[in-house]
Motif scaffolding. Structure first.
Motif, mmCIF file in Angstrom:
data_model
loop_
_atom_site.group_PDB
_atom_site.id
_atom_site.type_symbol
_atom_site.label_atom_id
_atom_site.label_comp_id
_atom_site.label_asym_id
_atom_site.label_seq_id
_atom_site.Cartn_x
_atom_site.Cartn_y
_atom_site.Cartn_z
ATOM 1 N N ARG A 69 0.842 -1.202 0.000
ATOM 2 C CA ARG A 69 0.000 0.000 0.000
ATOM 3 C C ARG A 69 0.872 1.244 0.000
ATOM 4 N NH1 ARG A 69 -4.296 0.955 4.963
ATOM 5 N NH2 ARG A 69 -5.177 2.947 4.293
ATOM 6 N N ASP A 70 0.544 2.202 -0.824
ATOM 7 C CA ASP A 70 1.184 3.510 -0.826
ATOM 8 C C ASP A 70 0.172 4.543 -0.357
ATOM 9 O OD1 ASP A 70 3.029 2.967 -3.907
ATOM 10 O OD2 ASP A 70 3.540 2.544 -1.832
ATOM 11 N N THR A 71 0.575 5.409 0.570
ATOM 12 C CA THR A 71 -0.282 6.507 0.994
ATOM 13 C C THR A 71 0.147 7.745 0.233
ATOM 14 O OG1 THR A 71 -0.623 5.555 3.173
ATOM 15 C CG2 THR A 71 -1.072 7.910 2.930
ATOM 16 N N ILE A 72 -0.721 8.195 -0.652
ATOM 17 C CA ILE A 72 -0.396 9.353 -1.483
ATOM 18 C C ILE A 72 -0.634 10.639 -0.710
ATOM 19 C CG2 ILE A 72 -0.994 10.572 -3.598
ATOM 20 C CD1 ILE A 72 -1.873 7.856 -4.735
ATOM 21 N N SER A 73 -1.754 10.671 0.017
ATOM 22 C CA SER A 73 -2.118 11.874 0.728
ATOM 23 C C SER A 73 -2.973 11.518 1.919
ATOM 24 C CB SER A 73 -2.870 12.835 -0.182
ATOM 25 O OG SER A 73 -3.417 13.904 0.562
ATOM 26 N N GLN A 74 -2.487 11.711 3.111
ATOM 27 C CA GLN A 74 -3.281 11.394 4.289
ATOM 28 C C GLN A 74 -4.420 12.392 4.455
ATOM 29 O OE1 GLN A 74 -0.452 11.102 7.516
ATOM 30 N NE2 GLN A 74 -0.222 8.919 7.217
ATOM 31 N N ASP A 75 -4.145 13.690 4.133
ATOM 32 C CA ASP A 75 -5.191 14.705 4.288
ATOM 33 C C ASP A 75 -6.374 14.441 3.366
ATOM 34 O OD1 ASP A 75 -2.868 17.447 4.844
ATOM 35 O OD2 ASP A 75 -3.671 15.907 6.175
ATOM 36 N N ASN A 76 -6.060 14.083 2.130
ATOM 37 C CA ASN A 76 -7.113 13.831 1.153
ATOM 38 C C ASN A 76 -7.559 12.381 1.129
ATOM 39 O OD1 ASN A 76 -7.071 16.498 0.390
ATOM 40 N ND2 ASN A 76 -5.610 16.177 -1.253
ATOM 41 N N ALA A 77 -6.975 11.591 2.024
ATOM 42 C CA ALA A 77 -7.375 10.193 2.139
ATOM 43 C C ALA A 77 -7.245 9.473 0.808
ATOM 44 C CB ALA A 77 -8.804 10.100 2.663
ATOM 45 N N ARG A 78 -6.087 9.573 0.208
ATOM 46 C CA ARG A 78 -5.844 8.863 -1.039
ATOM 47 C C ARG A 78 -4.746 7.829 -0.842
ATOM 48 N NH1 ARG A 78 -4.159 12.037 -5.643
ATOM 49 N NH2 ARG A 78 -3.210 13.512 -4.207
ATOM 50 N N ASN A 79 -5.048 6.615 -1.324
ATOM 51 C CA ASN A 79 -4.105 5.508 -1.212
ATOM 52 C C ASN A 79 -4.137 4.709 -2.496
ATOM 53 O OD1 ASN A 79 -3.672 5.282 2.008
ATOM 54 N ND2 ASN A 79 -5.796 5.783 1.559
ATOM 55 N N THR A 80 -3.050 3.987 -2.724
ATOM 56 C CA THR A 80 -3.051 2.992 -3.779
ATOM 57 C C THR A 80 -2.706 1.658 -3.153
ATOM 58 O OG1 THR A 80 -2.380 4.593 -5.451
ATOM 59 C CG2 THR A 80 -2.148 2.273 -5.992
ATOM 60 N N LEU A 81 -3.554 0.678 -3.398
ATOM 61 C CA LEU A 81 -3.374 -0.669 -2.874
ATOM 62 C C LEU A 81 -2.948 -1.575 -4.017
ATOM 63 C CD1 LEU A 81 -3.886 -2.397 -0.242
ATOM 64 C CD2 LEU A 81 -6.080 -2.986 -1.299
ATOM 65 N N TYR A 82 -2.015 -2.494 -3.742
ATOM 66 C CA TYR A 82 -1.517 -3.405 -4.769
ATOM 67 C C TYR A 82 -1.661 -4.856 -4.304
ATOM 68 C CZ TYR A 82 0.851 0.874 -6.303
ATOM 69 O OH TYR A 82 1.125 2.156 -6.699
ATOM 70 N N LEU A 83 -1.755 -5.729 -5.295
ATOM 71 C CA LEU A 83 -1.683 -7.160 -5.020
ATOM 72 C C LEU A 83 -0.810 -7.783 -6.100
ATOM 73 C CD1 LEU A 83 -2.676 -9.456 -3.156
ATOM 74 C CD2 LEU A 83 -4.428 -9.930 -4.877
ATOM 75 N N GLU A 84 0.384 -8.182 -5.717
ATOM 76 C CA GLU A 84 1.297 -8.867 -6.621
ATOM 77 C C GLU A 84 0.998 -10.350 -6.541
ATOM 78 O OE1 GLU A 84 3.755 -7.003 -8.296
ATOM 79 O OE2 GLU A 84 4.125 -8.799 -9.500
ATOM 80 N N MET A 85 0.654 -10.949 -7.678
ATOM 81 C CA MET A 85 0.264 -12.352 -7.711
ATOM 82 C C MET A 85 1.234 -13.129 -8.578
ATOM 83 S SD MET A 85 -3.893 -11.980 -8.053
ATOM 84 C CE MET A 85 -3.806 -11.301 -9.690
ATOM 85 N N ASN A 86 1.934 -14.071 -7.980
ATOM 86 C CA ASN A 86 2.886 -14.924 -8.684
ATOM 87 C C ASN A 86 2.472 -16.380 -8.572
ATOM 88 O OD1 ASN A 86 4.759 -12.729 -9.299
ATOM 89 N ND2 ASN A 86 5.294 -12.746 -7.125
ATOM 90 N N GLY A 87 2.993 -17.198 -9.459
ATOM 91 C CA GLY A 87 2.660 -18.616 -9.411
ATOM 92 C C GLY A 87 1.171 -18.867 -9.509
ATOM 93 N N LEU A 88 0.507 -18.141 -10.406
ATOM 94 C CA LEU A 88 -0.950 -18.237 -10.492
ATOM 95 C C LEU A 88 -1.404 -19.630 -10.904
ATOM 96 C CD1 LEU A 88 -1.642 -14.729 -11.968
ATOM 97 C CD2 LEU A 88 -2.693 -15.643 -9.904
ATOM 98 N N LYS A 89 -2.532 -20.033 -10.338
ATOM 99 C CA LYS A 89 -3.110 -21.343 -10.596
ATOM 100 C C LYS A 89 -4.512 -21.163 -11.172
ATOM 101 C CE LYS A 89 -0.777 -23.168 -6.472
ATOM 102 N NZ LYS A 89 -0.981 -23.850 -5.169
#
Length: 126
Positions: A69-89
């Motif tokens: 997770r990256d917090t871009i702006s705490q005041d504006n409540a903006r975040n970017t959430l990631y999910l890295e998926m390897n070895g997919l089935k």
């Protein structure tokens, strides 16, 4: 107003990788997570991340998926959430949803998640 917008889904062969992203705004959530729902099945928790970087994973994805997770702006409540998926089935095939903590919702790792994005499809072929 909470906004969660996912991107990054697609089709891959077994063993491949994908990275999902979720642009979140309007709410400074202590916890965010990824859920998935396959046809005919209930929505299930995949991974979560809470304040301080505490993460949790479903047993089925432990060691293959990584949430961050990256917090871009705490005041504006903006975040970017990631999910890295390897070895997919093939069994990872589902609609994947970004989620944020709410007072009620689907529980995962001791946290209720009740804000949802529109979902992004992940399809893994054998």
């Amino acid at each position: 107003q909470v906004s969660l917008v996912e991107s990054g889904g697609g089709s891959v062969q077994a063993g491949g990788s994908l990275r999902l992203s979720c642009a979140a705004s309007g709410y400074s959530s202590r916890c965010m997570g990824w859920f998935r729902q396959a046809p005919g099945k209930e929505r299930e928790g995949v991974a979560s991340i809470c304040s301080g970087g505490v993460t949790g994973y479903a047993d089925s994805v432990e060691g293959r998926f990584t949430i961050s997770r990256d917090t871009i702006s705490q005041d504006n409540a903006r975040n970017t959430l990631y999910l890295e998926m390897n070895g997919l089935k093939p069994e990872d095939t589902a609609m994947y949803y970004c989620a944020a903590r709410r007072d009620y919702g689907i529980w995962f790792k001791g946290v209720p998640f009740g804000y949802w994005g529109q979902g992004t499809q992940v399809t893994v072929s054998s």
